[in-house]
Design a protein around this motif. Structure first.
Motif, PDB file in Angstrom:
ATOM      1  N   GLU A  70       0.690  -1.092  -0.097  1.00  0.00           N
ATOM      2  CA  GLU A  70       0.171   0.135  -0.029  1.00  0.00           C
ATOM      3  C   GLU A  70       1.019   1.193  -0.094  1.00  0.00           C
ATOM      4  OE1 GLU A  70      -3.174   2.071   2.892  1.00  0.00           O
ATOM      5  OE2 GLU A  70      -2.822   0.057   3.144  1.00  0.00           O
ATOM      6  N   ALA A  71       1.925   1.449   0.644  1.00  0.00           N
ATOM      7  CA  ALA A  71       2.884   2.415   0.881  1.00  0.00           C
ATOM      8  C   ALA A  71       3.517   2.626  -0.494  1.00  0.00           C
ATOM      9  CB  ALA A  71       3.603   2.329   1.889  1.00  0.00           C
ATOM     10  N   ALA A  93      15.296  13.728  -0.375  1.00  0.00           N
ATOM     11  CA  ALA A  93      16.015  12.843   0.336  1.00  0.00           C
ATOM     12  C   ALA A  93      15.253  11.377   0.175  1.00  0.00           C
ATOM     13  CB  ALA A  93      15.682  13.355   1.909  1.00  0.00           C
ATOM     14  N   VAL A  94      16.130  10.475   0.195  1.00  0.00           N
ATOM     15  CA  VAL A  94      15.652   9.325   0.357  1.00  0.00           C
ATOM     16  C   VAL A  94      16.519   8.590   1.442  1.00  0.00           C
ATOM     17  CG1 VAL A  94      15.700   7.039  -1.020  1.00  0.00           C
ATOM     18  CG2 VAL A  94      15.308   9.028  -2.108  1.00  0.00           C
ATOM     19  N   LYS A  95      15.843   8.252   2.647  1.00  0.00           N
ATOM     20  CA  LYS A  95      16.694   7.633   3.524  1.00  0.00           C
ATOM     21  C   LYS A  95      16.608   6.075   3.716  1.00  0.00           C
ATOM     22  CE  LYS A  95      19.161   9.212   6.919  1.00  0.00           C
ATOM     23  NZ  LYS A  95      20.669   9.658   6.221  1.00  0.00           N
ATOM     24  N   GLY A  96      15.843   5.447   3.037  1.00  0.00           N
ATOM     25  CA  GLY A  96      15.666   3.882   3.424  1.00  0.00           C
ATOM     26  C   GLY A  96      15.032   3.869   4.397  1.00  0.00           C
ATOM     27  N   ASP A  97      14.375   4.609   5.155  1.00  0.00           N
ATOM     28  CA  ASP A  97      13.444   4.167   6.230  1.00  0.00           C
ATOM     29  C   ASP A  97      12.279   4.765   6.093  1.00  0.00           C
ATOM     30  OD1 ASP A  97      12.197   4.539   8.888  1.00  0.00           O
ATOM     31  OD2 ASP A  97      14.116   4.579  10.245  1.00  0.00           O
ATOM     32  N   PRO A  98      11.175   3.798   6.265  1.00  0.00           N
ATOM     33  CA  PRO A  98       9.697   4.307   5.766  1.00  0.00           C
ATOM     34  C   PRO A  98       9.494   5.443   6.637  1.00  0.00           C
ATOM     35  CG  PRO A  98      10.125   1.983   5.727  1.00  0.00           C
ATOM     36  CD  PRO A  98      11.089   2.356   6.263  1.00  0.00           C
ATOM     37  N   ILE A  99       9.718   5.465   7.806  1.00  0.00           N
ATOM     38  CA  ILE A  99       8.977   6.515   8.785  1.00  0.00           C
ATOM     39  C   ILE A  99       9.934   7.662   8.570  1.00  0.00           C
ATOM     40  CG2 ILE A  99       8.994   7.368  11.333  1.00  0.00           C
ATOM     41  CD1 ILE A  99       8.466   4.303  11.913  1.00  0.00           C
ATOM     42  N   THR A 100      11.088   7.619   8.349  1.00  0.00           N
ATOM     43  CA  THR A 100      11.745   8.992   8.207  1.00  0.00           C
ATOM     44  C   THR A 100      11.510   9.349   6.691  1.00  0.00           C
ATOM     45  OG1 THR A 100      13.565   7.942   9.202  1.00  0.00           O
ATOM     46  CG2 THR A 100      14.071   9.868   7.661  1.00  0.00           C
ATOM     47  N   GLN A 129      -2.029  14.647   2.964  1.00  0.00           N
ATOM     48  CA  GLN A 129      -3.061  13.819   3.554  1.00  0.00           C
ATOM     49  C   GLN A 129      -2.693  12.348   3.162  1.00  0.00           C
ATOM     50  OE1 GLN A 129      -5.534  14.553   5.743  1.00  0.00           O
ATOM     51  NE2 GLN A 129      -6.271  12.457   6.016  1.00  0.00           N
ATOM     52  N   ARG A 130      -2.404  12.080   1.970  1.00  0.00           N
ATOM     53  CA  ARG A 130      -2.197  10.739   1.519  1.00  0.00           C
ATOM     54  C   ARG A 130      -1.029  10.037   2.096  1.00  0.00           C
ATOM     55  NH1 ARG A 130      -2.924   8.667  -3.831  1.00  0.00           N
ATOM     56  NH2 ARG A 130      -2.872   6.708  -2.974  1.00  0.00           N
ATOM     57  N   PHE A 131      -0.068  10.958   2.562  1.00  0.00           N
ATOM     58  CA  PHE A 131       1.258  10.444   3.094  1.00  0.00           C
ATOM     59  C   PHE A 131       1.182  10.248   4.511  1.00  0.00           C
ATOM     60  CE2 PHE A 131       3.829  12.492  -0.574  1.00  0.00           C
ATOM     61  CZ  PHE A 131       4.131  11.348  -1.002  1.00  0.00           C
ATOM     62  N   GLY A 132       0.203  11.189   4.998  1.00  0.00           N
ATOM     63  CA  GLY A 132      -0.408  10.917   6.649  1.00  0.00           C
ATOM     64  C   GLY A 132      -0.878   9.534   6.824  1.00  0.00           C
ATOM     65  N   GLU A 133      -1.786   9.196   5.811  1.00  0.00           N
ATOM     66  CA  GLU A 133      -2.637   7.972   6.018  1.00  0.00           C
ATOM     67  C   GLU A 133      -1.560   6.767   5.747  1.00  0.00           C
ATOM     68  OE1 GLU A 133      -5.342   8.456   2.550  1.00  0.00           O
ATOM     69  OE2 GLU A 133      -6.542   9.820   3.825  1.00  0.00           O
ATOM     70  N   THR A 134      -0.570   6.890   4.969  1.00  0.00           N
ATOM     71  CA  THR A 134       0.459   5.879   4.443  1.00  0.00           C
ATOM     72  C   THR A 134       1.308   5.740   5.851  1.00  0.00           C
ATOM     73  OG1 THR A 134       0.383   6.368   2.184  1.00  0.00           O
ATOM     74  CG2 THR A 134       2.323   5.125   3.252  1.00  0.00           C
ATOM     75  N   LEU A 135       1.783   7.007   6.512  1.00  0.00           N
ATOM     76  CA  LEU A 135       2.472   6.756   7.683  1.00  0.00           C
ATOM     77  C   LEU A 135       1.975   5.974   8.604  1.00  0.00           C
ATOM     78  CD1 LEU A 135       4.998   7.636   9.326  1.00  0.00           C
ATOM     79  CD2 LEU A 135       3.956   9.952   9.639  1.00  0.00           C
ATOM     80  N   VAL A 167       2.030   2.396   7.894  1.00  0.00           N
ATOM     81  CA  VAL A 167       3.355   1.763   8.502  1.00  0.00           C
ATOM     82  C   VAL A 167       3.482   1.681   9.863  1.00  0.00           C
ATOM     83  CG1 VAL A 167       6.008   2.361   8.202  1.00  0.00           C
ATOM     84  CG2 VAL A 167       4.409   2.601   6.214  1.00  0.00           C
ATOM     85  N   GLN A 168       3.152   2.535  10.606  1.00  0.00           N
ATOM     86  CA  GLN A 168       3.208   2.554  11.995  1.00  0.00           C
ATOM     87  C   GLN A 168       2.320   1.489  12.785  1.00  0.00           C
ATOM     88  OE1 GLN A 168       1.983   6.853  12.753  1.00  0.00           O
ATOM     89  NE2 GLN A 168       4.252   6.925  13.311  1.00  0.00           N
ATOM     90  N   ASP A 169       1.153   1.349  12.108  1.00  0.00           N
ATOM     91  CA  ASP A 169       0.267   0.270  12.560  1.00  0.00           C
ATOM     92  C   ASP A 169       0.752  -1.181  12.269  1.00  0.00           C
ATOM     93  OD1 ASP A 169      -1.544   2.146  13.221  1.00  0.00           O
ATOM     94  OD2 ASP A 169      -3.085   1.861  11.359  1.00  0.00           O
ATOM     95  N   ASN A 170       1.774  -1.348  11.474  1.00  0.00           N
ATOM     96  CA  ASN A 170       2.324  -2.558  11.161  1.00  0.00           C
ATOM     97  C   ASN A 170       3.471  -2.757  12.133  1.00  0.00           C
ATOM     98  OD1 ASN A 170       1.028  -4.122   9.094  1.00  0.00           O
ATOM     99  ND2 ASN A 170       0.986  -2.179   8.050  1.00  0.00           N
ATOM    100  N   LEU A 171       3.854  -1.876  12.898  1.00  0.00           N
ATOM    101  CA  LEU A 171       5.329  -2.010  13.662  1.00  0.00           C
ATOM    102  C   LEU A 171       4.772  -2.697  15.073  1.00  0.00           C
ATOM    103  CD1 LEU A 171       6.947   1.650  13.178  1.00  0.00           C
ATOM    104  CD2 LEU A 171       7.549  -0.749  12.089  1.00  0.00           C
TER     105      LEU A 171
END
Length: 197
Positions: free
Chosen positions: A53-54, A120-127, A171-177, A180-184
């Motif tokens: 989804e992300a 920026a591309v950090k390779g950490d989904p949250i970042t 808004q869509r990035f907030g939903e995607t965040l 990701v957080q819900d799967n941690l």
């Protein structure tokens, strides 16, 4: 991956060339908060997203940013077509003209050229998703500033459309965040990189 329709996402029909406005709007082509940086940021980040989804959100928004780059470039072209030497000088575009004539070259309003360091591309989904939300807010602010400088409805309407899309992307990035957080694992909420650890 996607189908290209040979029309702009939102029409751009500027009747009155205005190189001075082009000098400001070009920041949304090649500035640090512009559409070129956004498209490359999101398309590059999608590869380290651990959830489909992300990845889909980053692909969708990244390719839409390419459509926005096309719109802004069309605006620059229409604002600078048929410029006279006097208009070039009045707008302070002499150096740009010498290097690029009326071509659409990716640079910021301040004159510095686009560089990959602006995304920026950090390779950490949250970042990366926090970066993306900030990028959308910065682009919105740039569009706000352009709107403050504009008085031509032919410029204002497409800029307002692009500004609105920044809000939707935020808004869509907030939903995607949230996804990701819900799967941690809540014990390791910010202590791990879900794409690596």
């Amino acid at each position: 991956m996607w189908t290209y329709e040979k029309r702009l996402e939102y029409p751009v029909n500027i009747k009155n060339p205005n190189p001075a406005m082009a000098k400001f709007i070009i920041s949304q082509v090649g500035g640090p908060d512009g559409e070129l940086a956004a498209s490359q940021r999101y398309i590059s980040q999608r590869y380290s997203m651990p959830y489909d989804e992300a990845k889909a959100t980053l692909t969708d928004i990244g390719t839409e940013e390419l459509a926005h780059l096309e719109m802004v470039s069309a605006m620059i072209h229409q604002l600078t077509r048929d410029m006279t030497v006097e208009q070039i000088k009045e707008a302070g575009l002499e150096a740009y003209f010498v290097d690029h004539t009326a071509g659409v070259y990716p640079q910021a309003a301040a004159g510095f050229p686009f560089e990959a360091l602006s995304f920026a591309v950090k390779g950490d989904p949250i970042t990366d998703l926090f970066e993306d939300m900030a990028a959308e807010q910065k682009a919105k602010t740039t569009y706000d500033n352009i709107l403050r400088m504009a008085d031509d409805p032919d410029i204002i309407e497409p800029i307002k459309y692009l500004r609105e899309r920044e809000l939707v992307h935020f808004q869509r990035f907030g939903e995607t965040l949230r996804t990701v957080q819900d799967n941690l694992d809540s014990k390791n909420f910010y202590a791990i990189n879900p794409a690596f650890d």
